[in-house]
Design a protein around this motif. Sequence first.
Motif, PDB file in Angstrom:
ATOM      1  N   SER A  17       3.538   8.777  -3.206  1.00  9.09           N
ATOM      2  CA  SER A  17       3.426   8.485  -1.771  1.00  9.09           C
ATOM      3  C   SER A  17       3.596   7.006  -1.463  1.00  9.09           C
ATOM      4  O   SER A  17       4.152   6.641  -0.418  1.00  9.09           O
ATOM      5  CB  SER A  17       2.083   8.981  -1.245  1.00  9.09           C
ATOM      6  OG  SER A  17       1.017   8.370  -1.952  1.00  9.09           O
ATOM      7  N   TRP A  18       3.167   6.123  -2.380  1.00 11.10           N
ATOM      8  CA  TRP A  18       3.284   4.694  -2.082  1.00 11.10           C
ATOM      9  C   TRP A  18       4.742   4.249  -2.017  1.00 11.10           C
ATOM     10  O   TRP A  18       5.095   3.346  -1.245  1.00 11.10           O
ATOM     11  CB  TRP A  18       2.499   3.865  -3.100  1.00 11.10           C
ATOM     12  CG  TRP A  18       3.051   3.844  -4.502  1.00 11.10           C
ATOM     13  CD1 TRP A  18       2.708   4.651  -5.526  1.00 11.10           C
ATOM     14  CD2 TRP A  18       4.049   2.946  -5.014  1.00 11.10           C
ATOM     15  NE1 TRP A  18       3.425   4.331  -6.659  1.00 11.10           N
ATOM     16  CE2 TRP A  18       4.247   3.279  -6.379  1.00 11.10           C
ATOM     17  CE3 TRP A  18       4.774   1.894  -4.466  1.00 11.10           C
ATOM     18  CZ2 TRP A  18       5.149   2.610  -7.185  1.00 11.10           C
ATOM     19  CZ3 TRP A  18       5.681   1.217  -5.279  1.00 11.10           C
ATOM     20  CH2 TRP A  18       5.861   1.572  -6.612  1.00 11.10           C
ATOM     21  N   ASN A  21       5.982   5.362   1.410  1.00  9.25           N
ATOM     22  CA  ASN A  21       5.473   4.491   2.461  1.00  9.25           C
ATOM     23  C   ASN A  21       6.201   3.160   2.476  1.00  9.25           C
ATOM     24  O   ASN A  21       6.482   2.595   3.544  1.00  9.25           O
ATOM     25  CB  ASN A  21       3.970   4.274   2.277  1.00  9.25           C
ATOM     26  CG  ASN A  21       3.167   5.522   2.596  1.00  9.25           C
ATOM     27  OD1 ASN A  21       3.557   6.331   3.436  1.00  9.25           O
ATOM     28  ND2 ASN A  21       2.035   5.693   1.925  1.00  9.25           N
ATOM     29  N   GLN A  22       6.535   2.652   1.285  1.00 10.48           N
ATOM     30  CA  GLN A  22       7.285   1.400   1.222  1.00 10.48           C
ATOM     31  C   GLN A  22       8.701   1.595   1.770  1.00 10.48           C
ATOM     32  O   GLN A  22       9.222   0.737   2.482  1.00 10.48           O
ATOM     33  CB  GLN A  22       7.347   0.888  -0.212  1.00 10.48           C
ATOM     34  CG  GLN A  22       7.928  -0.520  -0.325  1.00 10.48           C
ATOM     35  CD  GLN A  22       7.816  -1.081  -1.729  1.00 10.48           C
ATOM     36  OE1 GLN A  22       7.208  -0.478  -2.613  1.00 10.48           O
ATOM     37  NE2 GLN A  22       8.415  -2.243  -1.957  1.00 10.48           N
ATOM     38  N   LYS A  24       9.550   3.792   4.040  1.00 10.89           N
ATOM     39  CA  LYS A  24       9.387   3.914   5.494  1.00 10.89           C
ATOM     40  C   LYS A  24       9.276   2.543   6.139  1.00 10.89           C
ATOM     41  O   LYS A  24       9.900   2.273   7.171  1.00 10.89           O
ATOM     42  CB  LYS A  24       8.150   4.751   5.806  1.00 10.89           C
ATOM     43  CG  LYS A  24       7.817   4.827   7.295  1.00 10.89           C
ATOM     44  CD  LYS A  24       6.530   5.591   7.538  1.00 10.89           C
ATOM     45  CE  LYS A  24       6.159   5.584   9.014  1.00 10.89           C
ATOM     46  NZ  LYS A  24       4.883   6.307   9.267  1.00 10.89           N
ATOM     47  N   THR A  25       8.472   1.661   5.529  1.00 14.25           N
ATOM     48  CA  THR A  25       8.288   0.320   6.077  1.00 14.25           C
ATOM     49  C   THR A  25       9.598  -0.453   6.094  1.00 14.25           C
ATOM     50  O   THR A  25       9.961  -1.074   7.106  1.00 14.25           O
ATOM     51  CB  THR A  25       7.243  -0.452   5.251  1.00 14.25           C
ATOM     52  OG1 THR A  25       5.997   0.251   5.308  1.00 14.25           O
ATOM     53  CG2 THR A  25       7.048  -1.856   5.804  1.00 14.25           C
ATOM     54  N   GLU A  48      11.732   7.677   7.628  1.00 13.06           N
ATOM     55  CA  GLU A  48      10.532   7.296   8.353  1.00 13.06           C
ATOM     56  C   GLU A  48       9.539   8.447   8.466  1.00 13.06           C
ATOM     57  O   GLU A  48       8.539   8.343   9.179  1.00 13.06           O
ATOM     58  CB  GLU A  48      10.907   6.758   9.740  1.00 13.06           C
ATOM     59  CG  GLU A  48      11.732   5.476   9.677  1.00 13.06           C
ATOM     60  CD  GLU A  48      11.915   4.831  11.032  1.00 13.06           C
ATOM     61  OE1 GLU A  48      11.194   5.225  11.970  1.00 13.06           O
ATOM     62  OE2 GLU A  48      12.757   3.928  11.146  1.00 13.06           O
ATOM     63  N   GLN A  49       9.799   9.534   7.759  1.00 15.03           N
ATOM     64  CA  GLN A  49       8.899  10.688   7.748  1.00 15.03           C
ATOM     65  C   GLN A  49       8.541  11.046   6.300  1.00 15.03           C
ATOM     66  O   GLN A  49       9.084  11.984   5.725  1.00 15.03           O
ATOM     67  CB  GLN A  49       9.560  11.881   8.439  1.00 15.03           C
ATOM     68  CG  GLN A  49       9.907  11.627   9.909  1.00 15.03           C
ATOM     69  CD  GLN A  49      10.677  12.769  10.534  1.00 15.03           C
ATOM     70  OE1 GLN A  49      11.595  13.329   9.924  1.00 15.03           O
ATOM     71  NE2 GLN A  49      10.304  13.128  11.749  1.00 15.03           N
ATOM     72  N   PRO A  50       7.619  10.303   5.691  1.00 15.95           N
ATOM     73  CA  PRO A  50       7.268  10.527   4.281  1.00 15.95           C
ATOM     74  C   PRO A  50       6.826  11.946   3.972  1.00 15.95           C
ATOM     75  O   PRO A  50       7.143  12.473   2.899  1.00 15.95           O
ATOM     76  CB  PRO A  50       6.128   9.525   4.045  1.00 15.95           C
ATOM     77  CG  PRO A  50       6.324   8.466   5.071  1.00 15.95           C
ATOM     78  CD  PRO A  50       6.884   9.159   6.268  1.00 15.95           C
TER      79      PRO A  50
END
Length: 279
Positions: A17-18, A21-22, A24-25, A48-50
């Motif tokens: 997940s990390w 998220n990275q 997405k950022t 942008e949708q993890p």
Amino acid sequence: MIERRITFIIGDEGIPSWKLNQLKTLAGYFRAVVVMQNVTRLCQANAEQPVRIMSLGCMPGDLCQLVIEGSDAELAYMVLTDFVAEQFLLVKTSGKKKNRNACSVDSCDKTNTAFYLPFELVISTRDLSVKELGLVQSTEAKEMVMARLCRMLNPENPDLLLQLMQERERVSSTCMGNGIALPHIMSSEIKQPAMALIQLPHAIEWGSNRGPVTRVIAMALPFPAQRPHIEAFAHFSQALLAPEYCRLLTENIQAEALKALLLHTLSRPFTANCDTPKE
């Protein structure tokens, strides 16, 4: 609209997940839409949708692409290429900088199961320009494309391959639909399995009611064909029945990315036990 693609292989850690998220950022910094495509499983989700990406079921060894579209696509491509190279196994594409965590498309590398085949295979690609294809009639264009494919498959004896290919086309058109044609031949004169792909600047007719084609993929197999050859090319032919896979072949334009798509699909029957290839 500017479009760029980054091709990569998911490593042993999968996609925690990390990392999502990275991604997405980073994607949110640019005026561009970033979509992650899982080529192996023929599904996709917005970067942008993890949670949606997690639902793709990505597994180690899956071949994926980031598709970037928008006014900031060039800048996003440079930043995201560095991210992908750090977190996954980047597939080298021509003209791109070298990276220690990058791989070339090689069917002989047993450590890279995404592209491994238990036999030697030659894959070549070529883009035809509008000038080369000219304004010839569809029948003449088809003959010209087949002749070019045969020279790519076997520069030393293309005439024999062309004769065999023409005989096969007289039986029935090898148009698969969805913009793809798959001329294929088998002969004792062929010593090594080979594939050749030509990208056309505009669609041409291939003698079928399944529509015109923009990608022509030729396959040449030795006769009698060995079991691994049959399994690989049968799996590839089945993949061409999926519109999503054909769309990937018609939308990608970089030679190495196209080779990755072809070789990955051919290798799928052997990825479970690539350390003990079939005889």
